[in-house]
Scaffold this motif. Structure first.
Motif, PDB file in Angstrom:
ATOM      1  N   PRO A   1      82.973  96.053  31.594  1.00  0.00           N
ATOM      2  CA  PRO A   1      81.897  96.222  30.115  1.00  0.00           C
ATOM      3  C   PRO A   1      80.796  96.179  30.206  1.00  0.00           C
ATOM      4  O   PRO A   1      79.570  96.636  30.011  1.00  0.00           O
ATOM      5  CB  PRO A   1      82.665  95.070  29.553  1.00  0.00           C
ATOM      6  CG  PRO A   1      84.028  94.734  29.446  1.00  0.00           C
ATOM      7  CD  PRO A   1      83.627  94.623  31.196  1.00  0.00           C
TER       8      PRO A   1
ATOM      9  N   HIS B   1      78.262  92.313  16.581  1.00  0.00           N
ATOM     10  CA  HIS B   1      78.609  92.528  17.998  1.00  0.00           C
ATOM     11  C   HIS B   1      79.493  92.480  18.562  1.00  0.00           C
ATOM     12  O   HIS B   1      80.210  92.993  19.074  1.00  0.00           O
ATOM     13  CB  HIS B   1      77.309  92.448  19.293  1.00  0.00           C
ATOM     14  CG  HIS B   1      77.824  92.224  20.151  1.00  0.00           C
ATOM     15  ND1 HIS B   1      77.455  93.826  20.640  1.00  0.00           N
ATOM     16  CD2 HIS B   1      77.650  92.009  21.729  1.00  0.00           C
ATOM     17  CE1 HIS B   1      77.688  94.012  22.161  1.00  0.00           C
ATOM     18  NE2 HIS B   1      77.460  92.688  22.523  1.00  0.00           N
ATOM     19  N   PHE B   2      80.926  91.859  17.471  1.00  0.00           N
ATOM     20  CA  PHE B   2      81.693  91.176  17.775  1.00  0.00           C
ATOM     21  C   PHE B   2      82.548  92.519  17.609  1.00  0.00           C
ATOM     22  O   PHE B   2      83.602  91.965  18.932  1.00  0.00           O
ATOM     23  CB  PHE B   2      82.028  90.369  16.681  1.00  0.00           C
ATOM     24  CG  PHE B   2      83.105  89.220  17.387  1.00  0.00           C
ATOM     25  CD1 PHE B   2      83.962  88.954  18.748  1.00  0.00           C
ATOM     26  CD2 PHE B   2      84.738  89.260  16.125  1.00  0.00           C
ATOM     27  CE1 PHE B   2      85.254  88.491  18.719  1.00  0.00           C
ATOM     28  CE2 PHE B   2      85.500  88.427  16.523  1.00  0.00           C
ATOM     29  CZ  PHE B   2      86.104  87.941  17.886  1.00  0.00           C
TER      30      PHE B   2
ATOM     31  N   ILE C   1      83.415  95.496  18.059  1.00  0.00           N
ATOM     32  CA  ILE C   1      83.182  97.351  18.492  1.00  0.00           C
ATOM     33  C   ILE C   1      84.283  97.288  20.063  1.00  0.00           C
ATOM     34  O   ILE C   1      85.210  96.828  19.779  1.00  0.00           O
ATOM     35  CB  ILE C   1      82.393  97.083  19.041  1.00  0.00           C
ATOM     36  CG1 ILE C   1      81.855  96.205  20.811  1.00  0.00           C
ATOM     37  CG2 ILE C   1      80.754  96.441  18.513  1.00  0.00           C
ATOM     38  CD1 ILE C   1      80.702  96.015  21.901  1.00  0.00           C
TER      39      ILE C   1
ATOM     40  N   PHE D   1      72.716  84.396  24.034  1.00  0.00           N
ATOM     41  CA  PHE D   1      74.009  84.829  22.499  1.00  0.00           C
ATOM     42  C   PHE D   1      73.857  85.965  22.372  1.00  0.00           C
ATOM     43  O   PHE D   1      74.483  86.535  21.948  1.00  0.00           O
ATOM     44  CB  PHE D   1      74.467  83.474  22.185  1.00  0.00           C
ATOM     45  CG  PHE D   1      75.304  82.349  23.047  1.00  0.00           C
ATOM     46  CD1 PHE D   1      76.725  82.344  22.541  1.00  0.00           C
ATOM     47  CD2 PHE D   1      74.924  81.700  23.374  1.00  0.00           C
ATOM     48  CE1 PHE D   1      77.869  81.598  22.981  1.00  0.00           C
ATOM     49  CE2 PHE D   1      75.109  80.541  24.097  1.00  0.00           C
ATOM     50  CZ  PHE D   1      76.541  80.688  23.925  1.00  0.00           C
TER      51      PHE D   1
ATOM     52  N   VAL E   1      76.240  84.906  27.083  1.00  0.00           N
ATOM     53  CA  VAL E   1      77.995  85.308  26.695  1.00  0.00           C
ATOM     54  C   VAL E   1      77.624  86.036  25.357  1.00  0.00           C
ATOM     55  O   VAL E   1      76.745  86.494  24.661  1.00  0.00           O
ATOM     56  CB  VAL E   1      77.950  83.834  25.616  1.00  0.00           C
ATOM     57  CG1 VAL E   1      79.529  83.486  25.512  1.00  0.00           C
ATOM     58  CG2 VAL E   1      77.704  82.463  26.663  1.00  0.00           C
ATOM     59  N   ASP E   2      79.066  87.222  25.880  1.00  0.00           N
ATOM     60  CA  ASP E   2      78.944  88.354  24.538  1.00  0.00           C
ATOM     61  C   ASP E   2      80.508  87.628  24.113  1.00  0.00           C
ATOM     62  O   ASP E   2      81.648  88.241  25.478  1.00  0.00           O
ATOM     63  CB  ASP E   2      78.734  89.314  25.873  1.00  0.00           C
ATOM     64  CG  ASP E   2      79.311  91.021  25.161  1.00  0.00           C
ATOM     65  OD1 ASP E   2      79.686  90.922  24.166  1.00  0.00           O
ATOM     66  OD2 ASP E   2      77.571  92.005  25.775  1.00  0.00           O
ATOM     67  N   PHE E   3      80.325  87.623  22.851  1.00  0.00           N
ATOM     68  CA  PHE E   3      81.632  87.870  22.574  1.00  0.00           C
ATOM     69  C   PHE E   3      82.803  88.985  22.645  1.00  0.00           C
ATOM     70  O   PHE E   3      83.728  88.932  22.345  1.00  0.00           O
ATOM     71  CB  PHE E   3      81.436  87.478  21.111  1.00  0.00           C
ATOM     72  CG  PHE E   3      81.285  86.208  20.791  1.00  0.00           C
ATOM     73  CD1 PHE E   3      81.414  84.959  21.755  1.00  0.00           C
ATOM     74  CD2 PHE E   3      79.903  86.205  19.939  1.00  0.00           C
ATOM     75  CE1 PHE E   3      80.647  83.297  21.041  1.00  0.00           C
ATOM     76  CE2 PHE E   3      79.296  84.710  19.952  1.00  0.00           C
ATOM     77  CZ  PHE E   3      79.773  83.467  20.272  1.00  0.00           C
ATOM     78  N   SER E   4      81.788  89.941  22.340  1.00  0.00           N
ATOM     79  CA  SER E   4      82.478  91.807  21.975  1.00  0.00           C
ATOM     80  C   SER E   4      83.620  91.791  23.866  1.00  0.00           C
ATOM     81  O   SER E   4      84.773  92.121  23.365  1.00  0.00           O
ATOM     82  CB  SER E   4      82.537  92.681  22.180  1.00  0.00           C
ATOM     83  OG  SER E   4      82.043  93.036  23.152  1.00  0.00           O
ATOM     84  N   ILE E   5      83.053  91.043  24.752  1.00  0.00           N
ATOM     85  CA  ILE E   5      83.727  91.273  26.166  1.00  0.00           C
ATOM     86  C   ILE E   5      84.827  90.297  26.245  1.00  0.00           C
ATOM     87  O   ILE E   5      85.834  90.464  26.411  1.00  0.00           O
ATOM     88  CB  ILE E   5      82.426  90.906  27.108  1.00  0.00           C
ATOM     89  CG1 ILE E   5      81.549  92.001  27.354  1.00  0.00           C
ATOM     90  CG2 ILE E   5      83.301  90.552  28.620  1.00  0.00           C
ATOM     91  CD1 ILE E   5      80.348  92.170  28.314  1.00  0.00           C
TER      92      ILE E   5
END
Lengths: 226, 226
Positions: free
Chosen positions: A20, A108-109, A111, B176, B192-196
């Motif tokens: 990603p 952004h969560f 997507i 974040f 830190v990426d929540f969607s990932i």
């Protein structure tokens, strides 16, 4: 329980977590009107070596003409396919405390195919209120089927919550509670642990490793502002 | 800027992210009164192969007698040393919205030497209030030195916030916000990426890979409850 998708090659966890990031880099390249990007550039931006980038992308099929770098548009598309972005899936969130609210209110969560389907809590003051356009339901009531559920509950509640979700047919759990879950075979659990993220940062800070500022800085061709 | 610690061997990012998980497993073993654990058992619980466990732990020195598994107590100690847990360090948090509040109120965020030193926000309604025992300060005012800062701010604010923190002498940023930061060389940034995290879960769910329920289930010797 879960129909596995047939793919030519299984990807490792580190590769999955980097794809990603490569995709975001490819997209930002396209937004700037650049059509090609090479593995060294991607590596600099992502904080890994060019070799790692090439190895990660080796299983995704042809991504451009040899020697001219990757085609950013193909790269974006192929990573999306590899990660299953062509599918839509539903996400339930359990626990609307600060963390749950932060997640559902973040642009952004959710997507790339993820759609919020239901919110649950056990607090009578929270049940019935509307958050991010959804009325919060009672977790003690019926649980609607969803592809995955996000657990934003205290550690002691995590296991019983997971048991109810699995019993309701939800087989993917994103667990923010600091608790190892025991679930039946066929249920996927992925853990997010904030203290581990802090430790990774501390390690890089102490050792001068990882995606330090310099790499990003140089590859974007801007000067240090401090 | 940052004095690097001398170590015999640099650890890779995937290894660094797995060490705290191995350490938690070692600690849970000790709590049950078990003194030894082998690489296959650790691998099952962590969702990786025994070979990966052995490779990750190879650089940490002697961890027990060959053939009898690792000494859980030594394992706990050596991982702590490798990750720098013997040091205390201070953590500032910028942005006391839902996410910032979730972090500072979590008993699990600040562990192993991390001490909360200051909270900052720009919202006049939040400045001056007390959260987790700290009075929230105005981010426009003086910034106190800290080892690391955690950015829980909107994407558009992330870069100017990072610039101020770096100018104040803070060289470790846990970010974040979904925004790539441009920082001077010597500043460490960890994202830190929540969607990932959601995408990693989806990948495992679609492919039947990763730390699925079965591994944990069997290794703990309990039956599936669903």
């Amino acid at each position: 329980m879960v129909a596995p998708r047939l793919r030519s090659r299984r990807l490792s966890e580190p590769t999955i977590s980097r794809l990603p990031i490569y995709q975001r880099i490819a997209q930002s390249w396209l937004e700037r009107g650049e059509s090609r990007i090479d593995s060294s550039r991607i590596g600099e931006l992502a904080g890994v070596t060019a070799t790692t980038v090439r190895r990660d992308l080796a299983g995704l099929g042809a991504l451009g003409t040899r020697g001219t770098g990757y085609d950013a548009s193909l790269l974006n598309e192929r990573i999306g396919e590899a990660l299953g972005h062509d599918r839509r899936y539903s996400v339930a969130v359990v626990g609307l405390g600060n963390l749950g609210r932060a997640l559902v209110n973040s642009s952004h969560f959710l997507i790339r195919g993820a759609v919020l389907s239901a919110l649950y809590d056990t607090d009578p003051d929270v049940i019935g209120s509307t958050i991010a356009g959804h009325v919060v339901r009672d977790f003690a009531g019926p649980i609607e089927q969803a592809t995955v559920a996000v657990l934003c509950v205290p550690a002691r509640a995590a296991q019983p919550v997971a048991d109810r979700l699995v019993a309701a047919g939800i087989h993917g759990l994103l667990n923010f509670a600091p608790e190892v879950l025991v679930v039946p075979i066929g249920t996927a659990v992925h853990y997010v642990d904030f203290s581990i993220e802090l430790q990774i940062l501390m390690y890089h800070l102490n050792n001068g490793t990882g995606p330090l500022g310099g790499g990003v800085l140089h590859s974007l061709g801007v000067s240090a502002g401090s």
